[in-house]
Write an enzyme that holds these catalytic residues in place. Structure first.
Site, PDB file in Angstrom:
ATOM      1  N   LEU A  71       0.823  -1.207   0.000  1.00  0.00           N
ATOM      2  CA  LEU A  71       0.000   0.000   0.000  1.00  0.00           C
ATOM      3  C   LEU A  71       0.857   1.257   0.000  1.00  0.00           C
ATOM      4  CD1 LEU A  71      -2.727  -1.053   2.602  1.00  0.00           C
ATOM      5  CD2 LEU A  71      -2.944  -0.975   0.112  1.00  0.00           C
TER       6      LEU A  71
ATOM      7  N   GLY B 144       7.965   4.093   2.966  1.00  0.00           N
ATOM      8  CA  GLY B 144       8.667   5.342   3.232  1.00  0.00           C
ATOM      9  C   GLY B 144       9.955   5.082   3.979  1.00  0.00           C
ATOM     10  N   GLY B 145      10.493   6.137   4.570  1.00  0.00           N
ATOM     11  CA  GLY B 145      11.772   6.034   5.249  1.00  0.00           C
ATOM     12  C   GLY B 145      11.730   5.186   6.505  1.00  0.00           C
TER      13      GLY B 145
ATOM     14  N   LYS C 299       1.431  -2.635   8.970  1.00  0.00           N
ATOM     15  CA  LYS C 299       2.585  -1.734   8.924  1.00  0.00           C
ATOM     16  C   LYS C 299       3.780  -2.414   9.547  1.00  0.00           C
ATOM     17  CE  LYS C 299       4.024   2.919  10.395  1.00  0.00           C
ATOM     18  NZ  LYS C 299       3.541   4.182  11.019  1.00  0.00           N
TER      19      LYS C 299
ATOM     20  N   ASP D 213       0.888  15.560  14.114  1.00  0.00           N
ATOM     21  CA  ASP D 213       1.205  15.504  12.689  1.00  0.00           C
ATOM     22  C   ASP D 213      -0.063  15.356  11.850  1.00  0.00           C
ATOM     23  OD1 ASP D 213       2.934  15.601  10.513  1.00  0.00           O
ATOM     24  OD2 ASP D 213       3.310  13.433  10.507  1.00  0.00           O
TER      25      ASP D 213
END
Length: 298
Positions: A22, A25-26, A44, A138
């Site tokens: 899906l 990233g870093g 995840k 965030d």
């Protein structure tokens, strides 16, 4: 966006069978996965080299805790997690809908009724966090998923308990510059008022397709967040004053989530009734895509 697995992706994590990617990233990768019973989840994982960092493991555990606090009504329900595994992972409900930035790309800026409905629902999500003494830190368009039943807040990677700065370096600004509060931009304590500032920025984006402080290099954005007036061009006239109050440089005059929700929406009507048809079609397309996708590996 559902993409095929890569050659070095595992076939299983815990008891979950991986079906597709899906995003990546870093910090890690998010997979589409199935339970042994066939239910769909978003799983995840953390990159192995980061998993070796004890502080990051603690942060990952806190992320799972914050996701549990917000629950399935306002967020992606946590199904399972193992922060102590060699490669830490967390499985959550697979949210049937696009992130807000994709929603605006598909249907254009949202009509005022939709912006107000999204804003009031997000007030409920943040209010639930704040009552548990947790701040998100965030909130941005890519962390707000739009479903037919209401928005869901995701990605609590830098959420933390109020007053707990053990995982934040003194003077460091953690977050996304374009939607960061002035106090967060200077490394100060981020309180619930900081989340309200970020929420107003998200609603400006939903209404106009641009953030309140434009785009560009992080240093330029941080300067505008601290010193420039927000750009409310394109915000509906009746909505601009309340968003301007939320975007005050001083956190004191910003409304609390309950007051803001009342100013945004009267609570009448189903959430989906306020969404434009192109966005409803995109939600339906994504829901169907989960079952039409044929697992493969590159």
């Amino acid at each position: 966006m559902i993409r095929p697995l890569l050659h070095d992706d595992p076939s299983h994590v815990g008891t979950y069978r991986l079906a597709a990617r899906l995003g990546s990233g870093g910090m890690g990768t998010v997979y589409l996965a199935r339970t042994p019973g066939g239910a769909t989840v978003a799983l995840k994982t953390v990159h192995a080299h980061i998993a070796a960092d004890a502080a990051f493991r603690t942060r990952f555990r806190l992320e799972a805790d914050a996701a549990r606090v917000i629950g399935g009504r306002h967020g992606a329900q946590v199904v399972d997690a193992d922060p102590l595994a060699d490669v830490p992972w967390m499985a959550t409900e697979y949210v049937l809908g696009p992130p807000l930035d994709d929603a605006v790309a598909v249907s254009g800026p949202l009509p005022e009724a939709a912006v107000r409905a999204v804003g009031a629902a997000l007030c409920g999500a943040l209010g639930q966090l704040h009552r548990s003494d947790v701040v998100h830190r965030d909130l941005k368009p890519s962390n707000v998923m739009i479903t037919a039943y209401g928005p869901k807040v995701i990605d609590f990677g830098i959420a933390r308990a109020l007053g707990d700065d053990r995982l934040t370096r003194v003077g460091a600004a953690a977050g996304t510059p374009a939607f960061m509060s002035p106090e967060q931009a200077t490394g100060q304590e981020h309180t619930p008022a900081g989340d309200v500032f970020a929420l107003a920025g998200v609603l400006v984006f939903a209404a106009t397709g641009h953030g309140p402080f434009g785009s560009g290099q992080p240093a330029d954005l941080l300067y505008r967040v601290r010193y420039a007036d927000p750009d409310l061009t394109g915000v509906p006239e009746s909505l601009a004053p309340v968003l301007a109050r939320c975007l005050a440089k001083d956190p004191a005059p910003r409304p609390a989530t309950g007051e803001l929700a009342a100013a945004l929406h009267d609570g009448h009507g189903e959430f989906a009734d306020h969404l434009p048809h192109p966005l409803l079609s995109e939600i339906a397309r994504r829901a169907a895509e989960v079952w039409q996708f044929r697992p493969e590996r590159l």
